[in-house]
Design a protein around this motif. Structure first.
Motif, PDB file in Angstrom:
ATOM      1  N   ALA A  45      16.688  12.466  -8.675  1.00 44.92           N
ATOM      2  CA  ALA A  45      16.440  11.514  -9.757  1.00 44.92           C
ATOM      3  C   ALA A  45      14.956  11.280  -9.953  1.00 44.92           C
ATOM      4  N   TRP A  46      14.224  11.168  -8.860  1.00 47.66           N
ATOM      5  CA  TRP A  46      12.771  10.965  -8.976  1.00 47.66           C
ATOM      6  C   TRP A  46      12.106  12.143  -9.663  1.00 47.66           C
ATOM      7  N   GLY A 142       2.703  -2.760  -6.154  1.00 48.33           N
ATOM      8  CA  GLY A 142       3.075  -2.573  -7.552  1.00 48.33           C
ATOM      9  C   GLY A 142       1.900  -2.148  -8.412  1.00 48.33           C
ATOM     10  N   GLY A 143       0.687  -2.547  -8.012  1.00 47.65           N
ATOM     11  CA  GLY A 143      -0.491  -2.125  -8.751  1.00 47.65           C
ATOM     12  C   GLY A 143      -0.897  -0.693  -8.465  1.00 47.65           C
ATOM     13  N   LEU A 144      -0.399  -0.131  -7.357  1.00 46.31           N
ATOM     14  CA  LEU A 144      -0.754   1.240  -6.991  1.00 46.31           C
ATOM     15  C   LEU A 144       0.188   2.276  -7.579  1.00 46.31           C
ATOM     16  N   THR A 145       1.406   1.867  -7.916  1.00 46.65           N
ATOM     17  CA  THR A 145       2.394   2.829  -8.400  1.00 46.65           C
ATOM     18  C   THR A 145       3.303   2.165  -9.424  1.00 46.65           C
ATOM     19  N   ASP A 146       4.140   2.974 -10.075  1.00 44.48           N
ATOM     20  CA  ASP A 146       5.069   2.429 -11.052  1.00 44.48           C
ATOM     21  C   ASP A 146       6.358   1.968 -10.368  1.00 44.48           C
ATOM     22  N   PHE A 147       7.185   1.265 -11.132  1.00 45.83           N
ATOM     23  CA  PHE A 147       8.387   0.646 -10.570  1.00 45.83           C
ATOM     24  C   PHE A 147       9.375   1.680 -10.036  1.00 45.83           C
ATOM     25  N   LEU A 148       9.577   2.777 -10.782  1.00 43.57           N
ATOM     26  CA  LEU A 148      10.551   3.790 -10.352  1.00 43.57           C
ATOM     27  C   LEU A 148      10.136   4.450  -9.046  1.00 43.57           C
ATOM     28  N   LEU A 150       8.163   3.209  -6.787  1.00 44.61           N
ATOM     29  CA  LEU A 150       8.296   2.205  -5.742  1.00 44.61           C
ATOM     30  C   LEU A 150       9.751   2.044  -5.316  1.00 44.61           C
ATOM     31  N   GLY A 151      10.669   2.087  -6.296  1.00 43.87           N
ATOM     32  CA  GLY A 151      12.085   1.984  -5.966  1.00 43.87           C
ATOM     33  C   GLY A 151      12.576   3.157  -5.140  1.00 43.87           C
ATOM     34  N   TYR A 152      12.188   4.374  -5.528  1.00 45.07           N
ATOM     35  CA  TYR A 152      12.605   5.557  -4.769  1.00 45.07           C
ATOM     36  C   TYR A 152      12.013   5.546  -3.366  1.00 45.07           C
ATOM     37  N   SER A 154      11.174   2.932  -1.659  1.00 42.96           N
ATOM     38  CA  SER A 154      11.865   1.889  -0.895  1.00 42.96           C
ATOM     39  C   SER A 154      13.196   2.396  -0.354  1.00 42.96           C
ATOM     40  N   ILE A 155      13.934   3.155  -1.160  1.00 48.76           N
ATOM     41  CA  ILE A 155      15.212   3.706  -0.702  1.00 48.76           C
ATOM     42  C   ILE A 155      14.996   4.647   0.476  1.00 48.76           C
ATOM     43  N   VAL A 156      13.977   5.503   0.370  1.00 48.30           N
ATOM     44  CA  VAL A 156      13.677   6.435   1.469  1.00 48.30           C
ATOM     45  C   VAL A 156      13.305   5.669   2.736  1.00 48.30           C
ATOM     46  N   VAL A 157      12.490   4.625   2.586  1.00 45.32           N
ATOM     47  CA  VAL A 157      12.090   3.821   3.746  1.00 45.32           C
ATOM     48  C   VAL A 157      13.305   3.137   4.370  1.00 45.32           C
ATOM     49  N   ILE A 158      14.182   2.570   3.542  1.00 43.29           N
ATOM     50  CA  ILE A 158      15.370   1.878   4.045  1.00 43.29           C
ATOM     51  C   ILE A 158      16.281   2.833   4.812  1.00 43.29           C
ATOM     52  N   LEU A 159      16.342   4.092   4.359  1.00 38.72           N
ATOM     53  CA  LEU A 159      17.241   5.063   4.990  1.00 38.72           C
ATOM     54  C   LEU A 159      16.589   5.840   6.135  1.00 38.72           C
ATOM     55  N   THR A 160      15.331   5.542   6.452  1.00 43.09           N
ATOM     56  CA  THR A 160      14.662   6.264   7.543  1.00 43.09           C
ATOM     57  C   THR A 160      14.128   5.332   8.633  1.00 43.09           C
ATOM     58  N   ILE A 161      13.406   4.272   8.254  1.00 43.75           N
ATOM     59  CA  ILE A 161      12.756   3.419   9.246  1.00 43.75           C
ATOM     60  C   ILE A 161      13.755   2.731  10.177  1.00 43.75           C
ATOM     61  N   PRO A 162      14.833   2.061   9.664  1.00 37.90           N
ATOM     62  CA  PRO A 162      15.777   1.435  10.595  1.00 37.90           C
ATOM     63  C   PRO A 162      16.427   2.433  11.551  1.00 37.90           C
TER      64      PRO A 162
END
Length: 209
Positions: A45-46, A142-148, A150-152, A154-162
């Motif tokens: 999707a990204w 949010g100032g460094l990147t766009d919303f999409l 950042l969303g993608y 975040s999903i990668v971080v949520i599915l890897t860091i924990p």
């Protein structure tokens, strides 16, 4: 590992903190097929949004239009040629899965509302400053990147860091707790040598004035 050897002296495991259900299983890679699919779909999707210039609404509409057209023509041609219809699986969302997701979001939304209530009433100053720092970090990112993107991300971080934390929990907790204790010792040392002297000097200046 005892609770005193864990971060924040917590009693529960990472899986229990995340809700202990389907969502926790996916985040911690206990259902690898689902997690890998989510990551692949996120990456695809990204790439689609970044390279093709599609918006979410236009992409979803185009995909569904193409899918519906193919299935409709397939079914009509199969009926004319006396062939079997397209092998569609039963499209059904189980009650268990819906309840798991709903419970996960309900718990976290209630926690967020409770925190917001305490901050609004000025009950917890430390919590206010923590939330302020987190919001500032979100603003900065949010100032460094766009919303999409950042969303993608975040999903990668949520599915890897924990999952990585759960796998190396003992070593991470040990290093972080050791660093925290050293910082506490440094603070006590600075407080005894400099901060206390500064406070005494301020008091003396007030007495002289």
């Amino acid at each position: 590992m005892g609770s005193s050897d864990r971060l924040f002296n917590r009693q529960r495991s990472v899986h229990e903190i995340l809700g202990g259900g389907l969502v926790a299983d996916v985040i911690l890679w206990k259902r690898k097929n689902v997690t890998v699919r989510i990551l692949l779909v996120t990456l695809a999707a990204w790439l689609v949004f970044e390279r093709s210039g599609y918006t979410l609404l236009s992409l979803v509409s185009s995909v569904f239009l193409l899918l519906v057209a193919i299935l409709f023509l397939w079914a009509k041609s199969a009926a004319i040629l006396n062939r079997p219809p397209p092998p569609l699986p039963e499209l059904h969302l189980s009650e268990e899965m819906a309840n798991e997701v709903a419970t996960f979001f309900r718990l976290h939304i209630n926690t967020l509302l409770s925190v917001s209530h305490d901050i609004a009433l000025g009950k917890d100053s430390k919590l206010f400053f923590k939330v302020a720092v987190y919001l500032w970090l979100i603003y900065f990112l949010g100032g460094l990147t766009d919303f999409l993107t950042l969303g993608y991300t975040s999903i990668v971080v949520i599915l890897t860091i924990p999952a990585l934390y759960e796998r190396f929990e003992y070593h991470i907790d040990k290093c972080v707790i050791a660093a925290y204790r050293k910082l506490q010792q440094l603070y006590v040392k600075l407080d005894g040598e400099y901060i206390s002297r500064l406070q005494k000097w301020i008091l003396e200046q007030k007495k002289l004035s």
